[in-house]
Motif scaffolding. Sequence first.
Motif, PDB file in Angstrom:
ATOM      1  N   ASN A  89     -30.081   1.967 165.444  1.00  0.00           N
ATOM      2  CA  ASN A  89     -30.907   2.519 164.365  1.00  0.00           C
ATOM      3  C   ASN A  89     -31.815   1.482 163.699  1.00  0.00           C
ATOM      4  OD1 ASN A  89     -30.073   5.238 164.547  1.00  0.00           O
ATOM      5  ND2 ASN A  89     -28.115   4.655 163.638  1.00  0.00           N
ATOM      6  N   HIS A  93     -37.771   5.503 162.292  1.00  0.00           N
ATOM      7  CA  HIS A  93     -37.685   6.795 162.971  1.00  0.00           C
ATOM      8  C   HIS A  93     -37.416   7.911 161.972  1.00  0.00           C
ATOM      9  CE1 HIS A  93     -33.452   5.595 162.547  1.00  0.00           C
ATOM     10  NE2 HIS A  93     -33.099   6.870 162.735  1.00  0.00           N
ATOM     11  N   ASP A  95     -35.042  11.432 162.260  1.00  0.00           N
ATOM     12  CA  ASP A  95     -33.932  11.785 163.140  1.00  0.00           C
ATOM     13  C   ASP A  95     -34.270  12.951 164.086  1.00  0.00           C
ATOM     14  OD1 ASP A  95     -32.199   9.795 162.205  1.00  0.00           O
ATOM     15  OD2 ASP A  95     -31.608  11.027 160.481  1.00  0.00           O
ATOM     16  N   HIS A 237     -37.037   6.237 158.378  1.00  0.00           N
ATOM     17  CA  HIS A 237     -36.010   5.332 157.881  1.00  0.00           C
ATOM     18  C   HIS A 237     -35.663   4.300 158.941  1.00  0.00           C
ATOM     19  CE1 HIS A 237     -33.820   8.633 159.814  1.00  0.00           C
ATOM     20  NE2 HIS A 237     -32.834   7.792 160.021  1.00  0.00           N
TER      21      HIS A 237
HETATM   22 FE   LIG Z   1     -31.589   7.840 161.708  1.00  0.00          FE
END
Ligand SMILES: [Fe+2]
Length: 261
Positions: A89, A93, A95, A237
């Motif tokens: 992560n 991006h 989600d 995020h």
């Molecule tokens: Fe994420």
Amino acid sequence: MRVQRMSAPLGAIIDGVDVRRLGEAEFADIRALFQEHQVLALRGQTLTPQEQLAFGQRWGELVRHPYAGMKAYPDLIELKNPGKARDINQHWHSDMTYNRAPPKLTMLYALETPGIGGDTAFANQALAYAELSEGLRRVVDGLRAVHSAEGLAGQYGADPGQAPRAEHPVVRTHDETGQRALYVCRAFTRRFVGWTREESAGLLEYLFQHGARPEFQARHSWRPGDLVLWDNRCLLHFAVHDHGDAPRRIHRLQVAGPAPA
Ligand SMILES: [Fe+2]
Ligand SMILES: O=C(O)CCC(=O)C(=O)O
């Protein structure tokens, strides 16, 4: 309830609320704050998995992950520090944009946090869109893009050729606020629809860098008991991995959203 802004562009930190005991009117206040700030950090919660799931369900239908769910609570994922080399992560991006209808909201509850580091960074994509020139806004307004999970599939040892993919508008209109926001991300956006990868690369790279400019960002510094929810329709995020092997344990759920339009 005390509300403090997280940063100028987005986010709010809320103290003095117990999400297990919110009446309808108080929940409506939290929803309004969520629309206004896009990221809420509700400090000082003590939640069992069932209580987190129950609060998640107040926002809508939960999205179950095909294989990462916890055995006892398949609608929850436990995030643990996998070490910097394996943390997937560490990129900007939104989600699951490789799905036709990505989740509208992601909710993280921190059980254990590093003393320092391991922040989550956010970037306001409505602001990013508004800050483009009128000329470039006109161009991106007319574009759609292909999003794909092929990069993720590789990391999970799955076949990238079989990875889910979806087409979405490059500028998305929020289904509740009507706000327009840039909707591309380095993690999953591959090319513009009707353009080749090579043709898309230059403009996409510009949009990725623009969308993550410091003046669009907020950062959340975690404490145990923090419940953070973000609007996956209008922000990016990034999980900052700067905490070495320090334990960081978070329970995560997602709430279903509409197909972007
Ligand atoms: Fe994420
Ligand atoms: O661990 C974090 O800070 C966020 C990870 C992430 O990208 C997610 O949960 O969607």
